[in-house]
Design an enzyme around this catalytic site. Structure first.
Site, PDB file in Angstrom:
ATOM      1  N   SER A 124       3.861   3.457 -11.265  1.00 22.95           N
ATOM      2  CA  SER A 124       2.641   3.143 -12.030  1.00 22.95           C
ATOM      3  C   SER A 124       2.259   1.665 -11.977  1.00 22.95           C
ATOM      4  O   SER A 124       1.802   1.096 -12.972  1.00 22.95           O
ATOM      5  CB  SER A 124       2.776   3.619 -13.479  1.00 22.95           C
ATOM      6  OG  SER A 124       2.902   5.043 -13.515  1.00 22.95           O
ATOM      7  N   GLY A 146       2.018   3.919  -5.307  1.00 17.07           N
ATOM      8  CA  GLY A 146       1.610   5.289  -5.025  1.00 17.07           C
ATOM      9  C   GLY A 146       0.128   5.468  -5.320  1.00 17.07           C
ATOM     10  O   GLY A 146      -0.738   5.089  -4.526  1.00 17.07           O
ATOM     11  N   GLY A 147      -0.181   6.048  -6.484  1.00 21.10           N
ATOM     12  CA  GLY A 147      -1.557   6.391  -6.827  1.00 21.10           C
ATOM     13  C   GLY A 147      -2.576   5.283  -6.594  1.00 21.10           C
ATOM     14  O   GLY A 147      -3.656   5.527  -6.034  1.00 21.10           O
ATOM     15  N   TRP A 194       1.206   6.674   0.497  1.00 22.70           N
ATOM     16  CA  TRP A 194       0.103   7.621   0.231  1.00 22.70           C
ATOM     17  C   TRP A 194       0.628   8.993  -0.169  1.00 22.70           C
ATOM     18  O   TRP A 194      -0.142   9.863  -0.573  1.00 22.70           O
ATOM     19  CB  TRP A 194      -0.771   7.785   1.472  1.00 22.70           C
ATOM     20  CG  TRP A 194      -1.595   6.590   1.835  1.00 22.70           C
ATOM     21  CD1 TRP A 194      -1.576   5.354   1.238  1.00 22.70           C
ATOM     22  CD2 TRP A 194      -2.568   6.504   2.880  1.00 22.70           C
ATOM     23  NE1 TRP A 194      -2.475   4.521   1.852  1.00 22.70           N
ATOM     24  CE2 TRP A 194      -3.097   5.200   2.862  1.00 22.70           C
ATOM     25  CE3 TRP A 194      -3.037   7.413   3.834  1.00 22.70           C
ATOM     26  CZ2 TRP A 194      -4.087   4.788   3.762  1.00 22.70           C
ATOM     27  CZ3 TRP A 194      -4.016   7.000   4.734  1.00 22.70           C
ATOM     28  CH2 TRP A 194      -4.527   5.692   4.688  1.00 22.70           C
ATOM     29  N   GLU A 250      12.487   2.442  -8.266  1.00 26.34           N
ATOM     30  CA  GLU A 250      11.402   3.272  -8.780  1.00 26.34           C
ATOM     31  C   GLU A 250      11.958   4.200  -9.863  1.00 26.34           C
ATOM     32  O   GLU A 250      12.461   5.299  -9.551  1.00 26.34           O
ATOM     33  CB  GLU A 250      10.813   4.130  -7.655  1.00 26.34           C
ATOM     34  CG  GLU A 250      10.183   3.333  -6.538  1.00 26.34           C
ATOM     35  CD  GLU A 250       9.105   4.139  -5.806  1.00 26.34           C
ATOM     36  OE1 GLU A 250       7.991   3.631  -5.710  1.00 26.34           O
ATOM     37  OE2 GLU A 250       9.375   5.276  -5.375  1.00 26.34           O
TER      38      GLU A 250
HETATM   39  P1  13P Z   1       2.845   5.732  -8.522  1.00 29.22           P
HETATM   40  O1  13P Z   1       2.397   4.326  -8.201  1.00 29.22           O
HETATM   41  O2  13P Z   1       1.765   6.742  -8.346  1.00 29.22           O
HETATM   42  O3  13P Z   1       3.510   5.787  -9.856  1.00 29.22           O
HETATM   43  O4  13P Z   1       3.971   6.112  -7.448  1.00 29.22           O
HETATM   44  C1  13P Z   1       5.008   5.239  -7.198  1.00 29.22           C
HETATM   45  C2  13P Z   1       5.753   5.727  -6.017  1.00 29.22           C
HETATM   46  O5  13P Z   1       6.412   6.754  -6.077  1.00 29.22           O
HETATM   47  C3  13P Z   1       5.657   4.966  -4.778  1.00 29.22           C
HETATM   48  O6  13P Z   1       6.593   5.382  -3.839  1.00 29.22           O
END
Ligand code: 13P
Length: 249
Positions: free
Chosen positions: A212, A233-234, A10, A168
């Site tokens: 993403s 993440g998002g 989060w 990542e």
């Molecule tokens: P997003 O899914 O928002 O690109 O972030 C990935 C992330 O950094 C998860 O740790």
């Protein structure tokens, strides 16, 4: 068989109200999920107990986003891996690129944190990944290999089962730009080969992809032979998206 893991990072998002809505939604949305997928919720530390309360009775795991290099003492503002273990976490994220970028965490600091997490008995979710400039210079694999070698140099033979690695690519985080499934698979295969070289039981070690991940690209990423789940993440802040991503794993 490797574990399949989908983790919700989060980051610094949330509120008491949001925890209730998000966790309640995810819990009911995933009630019929295949038991083979381990779902991990990694909220800001301040909300760990609230998340835990809302999740009670279900099989989700909890994680801490970052632990200190120390287990206790006069380090104002820090939270330790031992504390995460004490309140029931199963994982600690270590070396997230946002920690490296905004808090100056070097590979050596990341290695110290890995050791603290291992000592606490919890599982490390080690984040690695190259920047866009490094990728364009053809250095992506070398950068990731260096991050892994330094971070995991102190892992003892019996501690490998406490390690999960998340690839990542920095340029894919929060940008809407995902690595192609083929590129991600290529990096994951290289990481698995390196881990074997380092003495890890590499065929059993879960490797996650993050950057993403969305409902419409998750299935293709997760179908790759060396991608064992995702670090989200998002999309983990939206009940429907996260539930669909878990369903794709
Ligand atoms: P997003 O899914 O928002 O690109 O972030 C990935 C992330 O950094 C998860 O740790």
């Amino acid at each position: 068989m490797r574990r399949t893991i989908v983790a919700a990072n989060w980051k610094m998002n949330g509120s008491t109200e949001m925890v209730e809505v998000l966790v309640g939604g995810v819990k009911s949305g995933l009630s019929g999920l295949d038991k083979g997928v381990e779902v991990v919720i990694i909220p800001p530390a301040l909300y760990l107990r609230d998340v835990q309360r809302h999740l009670s009775g279900s099989e989700f795991a909890l994680g801490l986003q970052n632990a200190a290099c120390w287990q206790a003492g006069a380090y104002t503002g820090e939270v330790s891996a031992d504390m995460a273990a004490d309140v029931g976490c199963r994982y600690v994220l270590v070396g997230h690129s946002e920690r490296r970028q905004y808090f100056g965490e070097s590979d050596e600091v990341v290695a110290e944190k890995v050791e603290r997490v291992l000592e606490s008995g919890l599982n490390v979710m080690l984040c690695v990944g190259e920047t866009l400039a490094q990728r364009e210079a053809g250095e992506a694999e070398a950068v990731v290999a260096r991050q892994i070698r330094i971070a995991l140099a102190g892992v003892a033979a019996q501690q490998w089962e406490q390690i999960v690695v998340a690839y990542e690519p920095v340029w894919a985080i929060g940008t809407g730009r995902t690595a192609t499934a083929a590129d991600a698979q290529g990096m994951h295969a290289a990481m698995r080969a390196l881990l074997a070289e380092l003495g890890a039981p590499a065929e059993k070690l879960p490797l996650l992809y993050g950057g993403s991940v969305k409902p419409d690209n998750a299935a293709e990423l997760f179908a790759q032979p060396d991608i064992d789940g995702g670090l989200i993440g998002g999309a983990s802040l939206k009940v429907d998206d996260f539930v669909r991503i878990c369903g794709a794993a």
